[in-house]
Design an enzyme around this catalytic site. Sequence first.
Site: not given
Length: 298
Positions: A148, A172, A244, A247, A270, A279
Amino acid sequence: MNWQTYIKSFQSYLKIERGLSQNTLVNYTFDLVRLTQFLEANGISKNPINISEDEIQLFIYEVSKEVNPRSQARIISGLKSFFTYLIFEDYRTDNPMELIETPKIGRKLPDTLSIQDIDSLIAAIDLSKEEGERNKAMLETLYGCGLRVSELTTLKISDLFFEEGFIKITGKGNKQRFVPIGKSTEKYINLYKNHVRSHLTIQKGHEDTLFLNRRGKQLTRAMIFTIIKDLAVKINLNKSISPHTFRHSFATHLLENGADLRSIQLMLGHESITTTEVYVHLDRKHLSQIVNKFHPRK
């Protein structure tokens, strides 16, 4: 207590206990402030403790006139989190968001770049400029490790474990993971670190930050976006791309070359494999090739 007091308390909870990013905090706060402005504009005297589903439903209805379903879904999600927090802290006993439905938005397939597109973007970097080696190392890292943009800007020298073939990523919620790094990406990072970064006057607090701007400070997310957008214009790439996109491309290219979803999920960081499936979309042609190659009734 008024709205602002509850909102500040909620912000502290999100930051300290849930470890959410500043960007997420800003979005949640913006939506709550928007709700308070709606109440004030309509003469509705309600605080977070006594506001009911009816008032919130009115707010959602007004918002739906101005934003798309995806943004509306994000607002509803943020409000649900806020009122869930109030219940958790014993400020309320019920959640007024409980019966409010999120609009169906479907899955938006992310854009991807071909290997040729990525090669062209990186080849367009002007290496005669001081920032050229840095930009090349950054794009190689974005694509080579599937990061990210926030993970790229906060990457530290102490996170590089080249002898083991990994880099440590803080994603995250401050969750950490180790991502494999290829020799090629490692080479470009070392070129930048040893021949460009070593000549910068590094500002206090940024000594361990890998990618720095000319003033010796951590790069901003906006700067990474600008670098990529400018390169896309330079090669006449008629696609809307962002950090992104690299990614997405990382994940898609891995899957197309035989990697399994679970491994890609771990590398992307994830929590749910459902997110990974979004994705790593594939076109129908590739799916046909898979069936033709591997199915016993081909």
